[in-house]
Scaffold this motif. Structure first.
Motif, mmCIF file in Angstrom:
data_model
loop_
_atom_site.group_PDB
_atom_site.id
_atom_site.type_symbol
_atom_site.label_atom_id
_atom_site.label_comp_id
_atom_site.label_asym_id
_atom_site.label_seq_id
_atom_site.Cartn_x
_atom_site.Cartn_y
_atom_site.Cartn_z
ATOM 1 N N MET A 1 0.787 -1.227 0.000
ATOM 2 C CA MET A 1 0.000 0.000 0.000
ATOM 3 C C MET A 1 0.823 1.282 0.000
ATOM 4 S SD MET A 1 -3.252 -0.948 2.417
ATOM 5 C CE MET A 1 -4.281 0.221 1.522
ATOM 6 N N ALA A 2 2.086 1.212 0.394
ATOM 7 C CA ALA A 2 2.919 2.418 0.443
ATOM 8 C C ALA A 2 3.588 2.653 -0.905
ATOM 9 C CB ALA A 2 3.976 2.282 1.532
ATOM 10 N N MET A 3 3.489 3.880 -1.408
ATOM 11 C CA MET A 3 4.141 4.232 -2.667
ATOM 12 C C MET A 3 5.657 4.095 -2.558
ATOM 13 S SD MET A 3 2.255 7.668 -4.096
ATOM 14 C CE MET A 3 3.469 7.819 -5.411
ATOM 15 N N LYS A 4 6.294 3.922 -3.691
ATOM 16 C CA LYS A 4 7.748 3.917 -3.728
ATOM 17 C C LYS A 4 8.276 5.221 -3.133
ATOM 18 C CE LYS A 4 11.698 3.390 -6.844
ATOM 19 N NZ LYS A 4 12.133 3.206 -8.255
ATOM 20 N N GLY A 5 9.241 5.108 -2.232
ATOM 21 C CA GLY A 5 9.819 6.279 -1.588
ATOM 22 C C GLY A 5 9.192 6.629 -0.256
ATOM 23 N N CYS A 6 8.062 6.008 0.084
ATOM 24 C CA CYS A 6 7.411 6.296 1.362
ATOM 25 C C CYS A 6 8.221 5.719 2.525
ATOM 26 C CB CYS A 6 5.996 5.727 1.384
ATOM 27 S SG CYS A 6 4.822 6.641 0.353
ATOM 28 N N THR A 7 8.016 6.292 3.699
ATOM 29 C CA THR A 7 8.774 5.906 4.888
ATOM 30 C C THR A 7 7.908 5.121 5.863
ATOM 31 O OG1 THR A 7 10.139 7.901 4.684
ATOM 32 C CG2 THR A 7 10.176 6.762 6.803
ATOM 33 N N PHE A 8 8.482 4.052 6.400
ATOM 34 C CA PHE A 8 7.866 3.244 7.453
ATOM 35 C C PHE A 8 8.883 3.173 8.587
ATOM 36 C CE2 PHE A 8 6.830 -1.367 8.814
ATOM 37 C CZ PHE A 8 5.985 -0.927 9.818
ATOM 38 N N PHE A 9 8.503 3.589 9.777
ATOM 39 C CA PHE A 9 9.469 3.649 10.869
ATOM 40 C C PHE A 9 8.774 3.458 12.209
ATOM 41 C CE2 PHE A 9 7.687 7.822 10.568
ATOM 42 C CZ PHE A 9 7.710 8.345 11.854
ATOM 43 N N GLY A 10 9.584 3.305 13.249
ATOM 44 C CA GLY A 10 9.014 3.193 14.577
ATOM 45 C C GLY A 10 9.789 2.256 15.475
ATOM 46 N N GLU A 11 9.067 1.639 16.402
ATOM 47 C CA GLU A 11 9.670 0.796 17.434
ATOM 48 C C GLU A 11 9.077 -0.606 17.369
ATOM 49 O OE1 GLU A 11 10.873 1.441 22.073
ATOM 50 O OE2 GLU A 11 8.782 1.855 21.555
ATOM 51 N N LEU A 12 9.956 -1.598 17.386
ATOM 52 C CA LEU A 12 9.543 -2.997 17.363
ATOM 53 C C LEU A 12 10.244 -3.762 18.475
ATOM 54 C CD1 LEU A 12 9.708 -3.866 13.556
ATOM 55 C CD2 LEU A 12 7.631 -3.776 14.947
ATOM 56 N N SER A 13 9.559 -4.758 19.006
ATOM 57 C CA SER A 13 10.168 -5.626 20.007
ATOM 58 C C SER A 13 11.071 -6.641 19.324
ATOM 59 C CB SER A 13 9.082 -6.360 20.802
ATOM 60 O OG SER A 13 9.656 -7.353 21.617
ATOM 61 N N VAL B 1 14.110 2.853 10.704
ATOM 62 C CA VAL B 1 13.565 3.722 9.658
ATOM 63 C C VAL B 1 13.743 2.983 8.340
ATOM 64 C CG1 VAL B 1 13.709 5.922 8.450
ATOM 65 C CG2 VAL B 1 14.138 5.829 10.921
ATOM 66 N N ALA B 2 12.643 2.725 7.644
ATOM 67 C CA ALA B 2 12.687 1.973 6.388
ATOM 68 C C ALA B 2 12.083 2.798 5.261
ATOM 69 C CB ALA B 2 11.925 0.654 6.531
ATOM 70 N N GLN B 3 12.628 2.615 4.070
ATOM 71 C CA GLN B 3 12.106 3.305 2.884
ATOM 72 C C GLN B 3 11.656 2.276 1.860
ATOM 73 O OE1 GLN B 3 14.807 5.685 0.381
ATOM 74 N NE2 GLN B 3 13.238 7.280 0.360
ATOM 75 N N GLN B 4 10.476 2.508 1.320
ATOM 76 C CA GLN B 4 9.904 1.619 0.309
ATOM 77 C C GLN B 4 10.661 1.774 -1.009
ATOM 78 O OE1 GLN B 4 8.414 -0.884 -0.869
ATOM 79 N NE2 GLN B 4 6.203 -0.479 -0.981
ATOM 80 N N LEU B 5 11.160 0.662 -1.536
ATOM 81 C CA LEU B 5 11.916 0.683 -2.786
ATOM 82 C C LEU B 5 11.088 0.212 -3.980
ATOM 83 C CD1 LEU B 5 15.292 -0.863 -1.528
ATOM 84 C CD2 LEU B 5 14.661 1.559 -1.676
#
Length: 302
Positions: free
Chosen positions: A200-212, A269-273
């Motif tokens: 669902m995230a366009m190319k170049g969009c950012t997905f970030f945060g905190e994970l266990s 911090v992840a970027q959609q490729l």
């Protein structure tokens, strides 16, 4: 019940034994524990952030035990990092107006952060916790800015991707995705999450945060020695470039002491490729149109 003391020496106890669906709810307890940490931070002389609504999830009582200061420090550093990252992205040039928050149900960011006009904020979280939080927030007069919209998608939904689409999320316009507090319990659940965000995230969009990092199942015991390797492998398999952000680095930037303690969570911090499904569909239709136009031109020449 979990208990804390705030910065003004007033004692409060977390009301973690509310009933959801007729039974004590572990997800609710976790969400209230997190709210208690935000409440405690807010009442410090120089807080990292101010959450004016965290207190509405708590109940005042007479006695308490000390909060785990290490977990408090790490959680609050993560909260500050996510707050700042969200605001930096949405207020940038051509910043996205679709914001997807994966939360524990008591996330107050839609109410306490300054969102740009025409922002659509999607909160994906446990339905029972979210509904209780909504009632508490309504009771203290919390409101979303009139120029923005908050939409909830139950985490329990059998098809969260379709639910987000039905609420209006589009994969053909920019979005930003953040996670903190969502009960992702194992690698299979995280894998499903990455599949959905990647779709669902366009190319170049950012997905970030905190994970266990307790997500790692048997066979991943060595994650502590090479966390970046495992995270790279997992995220890249879904088309994301990812970086891990050190809590110590955030603490230094904020002139705070190192949180120390066990690394029970990571910041990333992840970027959609890749192209989103909607982008792929638009590309397919455009390619089909070009082919059909070429066929028609060839027929006319004959």
């Amino acid at each position: 019940m979990a208990t804390i003391k705030n910065g003004r020496r007033r004692t409060i106890r977390v009301a973690a034994e509310h009933q959801v669906g007729g039974e004590p709810h572990r997800l609710l307890r976790n969400a209230v524990d997190a709210a208690s940490l935000r409440f405690r931070e807010t009442n410090l002389p120089e807080p990292l952030f101010v959450d004016a609504y965290a207190g509405c999830f708590l109940s005042s009582l007479a006695e308490s035990a000390e909060t785990n200061l290490i977990s408090s420090s790490r959680y609050c550093l993560a909260t500050k990092f996510i707050d700042d990252k969200l605001m930096s992205i949405v207020n940038g040039v051509d910043g996205p107006r679709q914001i997807v928050l994966w939360t524990d149900g008591m996330d107050t960011r839609p109410y306490r952060l300054s969102w740009p006009r025409s922002s659509f904020i999607f909160d994906v979280s446990p339905a029972g916790v979210y509904e209780l939080a909504r009632q508490r927030l309504k009771g203290v007069g919390a409101k979303i800015a009139k120029t923005c919209m908050l939409l909830h998608v139950p985490y329990e939904s059998s098809d969260r991707q379709e639910s987000l689409r039905m609420k209006g999320l589009s994969g053909s316009i920019p979005s930003v995705w953040a996670i903190q507090g969502l009960p992702v319990m194992n690698l299979a659940m995280l894998d499903d999450l990455l599949v959905m965000v990647g779709s669902m995230a366009m190319k170049g969009c950012t997905f970030f945060g905190e994970l266990s990092v307790r997500l790692w199942e048997p066979g991943f015991e060595n994650y502590k020695s090479d966390t970046q390797k495992w995270v790279d492998k997992l995220f890249m398999s879904h088309g994301f470039h990812v970086d891990i952000v050190a809590y110590d680095e955030i603490a230094r930037n904020l002139n705070r002491g190192s949180p120390g303690g066990d690394h029970g969570s990571i910041l990333f911090v992840a970027q959609q490729l890749r192209l989103s499904d909607d982008q792929m569909e638009r590309w397919r239709l455009e390619f089909q149109r070009i082919e059909e136009a070429a066929d028609e031109d060839g027929f006319e020449e004959m």
